[in-house]
Design a protein around this motif. Structure first.
Motif, PDB file in Angstrom:
ATOM      1  N   SER A 244       0.828  -1.213   0.000  1.00  0.00           N
ATOM      2  CA  SER A 244       0.000   0.000   0.000  1.00  0.00           C
ATOM      3  C   SER A 244       0.857   1.255   0.000  1.00  0.00           C
TER       4      SER A 244
ATOM      5  N   ASN B  95      -1.068   4.126  -1.935  1.00  0.00           N
ATOM      6  CA  ASN B  95      -2.425   3.982  -1.408  1.00  0.00           C
ATOM      7  C   ASN B  95      -2.516   4.268   0.085  1.00  0.00           C
ATOM      8  N   TRP B  96      -1.360   4.370   0.720  1.00  0.00           N
ATOM      9  CA  TRP B  96      -1.292   4.668   2.161  1.00  0.00           C
ATOM     10  C   TRP B  96      -0.088   5.562   2.400  1.00  0.00           C
TER      11      TRP B  96
ATOM     12  N   HIS C 285      -4.051   5.998  10.439  1.00  0.00           N
ATOM     13  CA  HIS C 285      -4.965   5.786   9.313  1.00  0.00           C
ATOM     14  C   HIS C 285      -4.510   4.568   8.509  1.00  0.00           C
ATOM     15  N   SER C 286      -4.084   3.551   9.239  1.00  0.00           N
ATOM     16  CA  SER C 286      -3.566   2.342   8.612  1.00  0.00           C
ATOM     17  C   SER C 286      -4.693   1.494   8.021  1.00  0.00           C
ATOM     18  N   PRO C 287      -4.428   0.820   6.910  1.00  0.00           N
ATOM     19  CA  PRO C 287      -5.431  -0.083   6.332  1.00  0.00           C
ATOM     20  C   PRO C 287      -5.562  -1.402   7.090  1.00  0.00           C
TER      21      PRO C 287
END
Length: 693
Positions: free
Chosen positions: A155, A160-161, A167-169
């Motif tokens: 990510s 994407n991160w 705010h971690s996926p």
């Protein structure tokens, strides 16, 4: 247009855009801050604003225009991530969009709130498919963590991160995040191949020219302690310290010192192995060999002195504190002469160790700059990480040992040694905590800052702010004060009950009191679909919950190490499904929890939240008051009652979160009505509808 008129215009525009009516308390807070920030020095204001006042908009609409007018940065400091996110993702964006006064803002967090790309890269690359397969039958948790590292790296690399762990996926425990984050000790800055993409340094680049910086107490106090350049200089800042009741304990923690004997011995062995590995891999360069020799000599000296210190510590009298911990506290912070002498010698040795390690890391960095292949190919950067972290460890150790070695008579620090045993692990930990922090804060903040505003819903312990101002070193004559009640109709919304109880916690019948709580709790819980039950000790919480009848216990969730977030999510899902759900929690559940409406209809306080009298910090504070001539019951009133009062107010504040809320509060500790100090505690609470049996 005057600055006051600009503030009024900004507030009016926000109200109109939101379709809100002007709140009297919010307007009074704006006018108060405006007055303080435009007055002559010292410009210090303390505002207690009850829940629902709208503190954030009040201080933002007043401080931001004044900061821009005066050329000062507004630094908003909070204690919780939730409030920081609210300010930066909701309040400030709305204010900037809905009003005509432009300003910029940024959320400033420490390195540990961002992933370290280099560490993440190593962890992800080490988690090959083969490794995952080998872990499949052995350790499901580690297998899942490995997959998380791979997902995070993918990510991050593909954009994407951004690398912000808040705010971690994916969701992971603090221990597993620790492996892929770093701090100043482990960061190699621009030597790192990921430096240009580092989330922390990219975030720091935004700090330079913004009008408003939002941060937390840990970062602010770390900045003040080491005099870093992370935040603007105090002279250039207007500070807004929200959740200000956290300031005193956070300051004591930030400026405390700690040193673990066994951990240090283990680290020395690791460093020694790393040094040997370097010499083997780099063919014994003469300069490096000399530096390693200096380390070996200092290491030997440390070993001899450490053995002597162990012998002296073994002769001390330790008393049981909590499970797995015994403690020996030094009265008035006065360290025994024999330990003092060895600590002073160890401080010098730790300095020599740190210097020798720094010389090795400096040599490695020079080699890396001149020949990147040498550093990146033959010598892993992991070794450099280890040595850099070790340098900081020994710098910290030296600070503690100097504190112990040169402790002055009549010191205002609490000092003690803990013996900790957990499973097969053991540690001897030396601790020093500043008890009188007024000089620290005055020197680093109040005497330097352009202006300071303190605010919280819990600052006044029924004593006209005296306890708060004393705890942070503010002089009453130099501070403007304002107390604002909540706009909520507590008389209508809340029933505050103190039921009949046979036992009191202070009567010396701990088991009898716990038994009675277990007997009365089922009927209280069944009054409402949801409840938050607050305890002051884990042993009582677990004992009471275990003795509840099954019809009630099956709906109870007891605070555990698995984390608050998961527990609260499960609680909300139960309530959403129209099932009953009762949360049993300790001190950390007294604040920072937002359970509006049906999620919390009943707050039950099992025991007044007095600090444990044998806590070393409490004992040290007691000695400090005794030195000033305060004794007996007055000592208890000044030391214990104000803190317990504020904690009780915080606990009760979990019930009403908005103007539509309603519910009940039950206090099972009848000392609030039978003891003289109970009157002060009751008067500090909002105007609840009271039912005293």
């Amino acid at each position: 247009m005057s600055i006051t008129e600009r503030i009024e215009r900004m507030y009016g525009a926000w109200l109109e855009a939101k379709g809100y009516q002007q709140r009297e308390g919010q307007l009074r807070m704006i006018e108060f801050i405006d007055s303080v920030l435009q007055s002559k020095r010292p410009r210090i204001g303390v505002v207690e604003a009850g829940t629902g006042t709208g503190k954030t908009i009040a201080y933002a609409t007043s401080a931001v225009p004044i900061g821009k007018e005066q050329g000062k940065r507004v630094v908003i400091v909070t204690a919780t991530v939730a409030l920081q996110d609210q300010i930066t993702s909701k309040d400030l964006p709305e204010l900037r969009t809905l009003t005509d006064i432009p300003f910029t803002y940024v959320l400033a967090k420490g390195r540990r709130r961002y992933v370290c790309p280099r560490r993440l890269s190593h962890s992800a690359n080490a988690t090959s498919a083969q490794v995952l397969d080998s872990l499949a039958e052995v350790n499901t948790t580690e297998r899942e963590v490995g997959r998380n590292y791979v997902e995070l790296f993918d990510s991050f690399v593909h954009g994407n991160w951004a690398g912000d762990i808040d705010h971690s996926p994916v969701s992971m425990s603090p221990r597993h995040w620790q492996a892929i984050t770093t701090d100043a000790r482990g960061c190699i800055n621009n030597m790192c191949e990921w430096y240009s993409r580092c989330p922390y340094f990219k975030a720091r680049a935004q700090f330079a020219d913004v009008d408003v910086v939002v941060t937390n107490y840990d970062l602010l106090l770390s900045h003040l302690r080491i005099e870093s350049d992370i935040l603007p200089a105090a002279e250039d800042c207007i500070y807004v310290l929200d959740e200000a009741h956290h300031l005193a304990p956070k300051t004591m923690d930030a400026f405390s010192k700690s040193f673990g004997l066994i951990a240090t011995e283990s680290l020395l062995r690791d460093v020694n192995r790393g040094m040997v590995r370097l010499l083997e891999q780099l063919d014994d360069p003469d300069l490096l060999k000399r530096y390693v020799g200096e380390f070996s000599h200092a290491n030997d000296l440390y070993g001899n002195l450490s053995k002597q210190l162990h012998k002296h510590i073994a002769n001390l009298e330790f008393r049981d504190d909590r499970e797995g911990t015994r403690r020996c506290r030094f009265a008035y912070g006065e360290v025994p002469p024999d330990i003092q002498a060895i600590a002073a010698q160890l401080a010098k040795v730790c300095q020599d160790i740190a210097v020798s390690i720094e010389r090795v890391t400096g040599w490695l960095k020079e080699q890396g700059e001149s020949n990147q292949a040498t550093l990146g190919g033959n010598v892993s950067l992991d070794v450099l990480d280890e040595l850099t972290a070790a340098t900081q460890h020994f710098d910290d150790a030296r600070e503690l040992l100097l504190d112990f070695g040169y402790a002055e008579h009549g010191s205002v620090c609490g000092r003690w040694i803990e013996h900790i045993t957990h499973e097969s692990r053991e540690e001897w930990r030396l601790k020093s905590v500043p008890i009188e922090i007024s000089e620290i804060l005055s020197d680093k903040l109040w005497n330097r800052a352009s202006a300071t505003i303190f605010t919280s819903a819990t600052l006044n312990a029924g004593d006209d702010f005296r306890h708060f101002m004393s705890s942070v070193g503010l002089e009453e004559s130099k501070v403007a004060l304002l107390a604002l009640e909540s706009p909520f109709d507590f008389q209508k919304a809340v029933e505050f009950c103190v039921p009949k109880m046979t036992n009191e916690p202070a009567a010396g019948e701990g088991q009898s009191y716990s038994d009675e709580v277990a007997r009365v709790l089922p009927k209280l819980l069944e009054l409402e679909q949801s409840a938050l039950v607050l305890f002051t000790s884990r042993s009582m919480m677990e004992s009471v919950s275990a003795r509840l009848p099954e019809r009630v216990r099956r709906y109870c969730m007891v605070q555990s190490a698995s984390g608050r977030h998961a527990l609260l999510e499960k609680h909300r899902k139960r309530i959403d499904s129209r099932k009953s759900s009762y949360i049993f929690g300790l001190a950390s559940y007294r604040e920072g929890i937002d359970l509006p409406g049906a999620y919390c209809r009943h707050v039950i306080v099992t025991r007044l939240p007095f600090d444990v009298p044998t806590d070393p910090i409490v004992e040290s504070k007691k000695e400090l008051l005794q030195k000033s001539g305060i004794e007996g019951y007055q000592l208890f009133l000044q030391l214990q009652v104000p803190e317990a009062t504020l904690k009780l107010v915080q606990a009760c504040g979990r019930l009403i979160r908005n103007e539509h809320d309603w519910g009940r509060i039950t206090v099972l500790d009848r000392r609030i009505v039978t003891k003289h100090y109970g009157k002060q505690m009751l008067e500090a609470l909002p105007n609840y509808r009271r039912l005293i049996e």
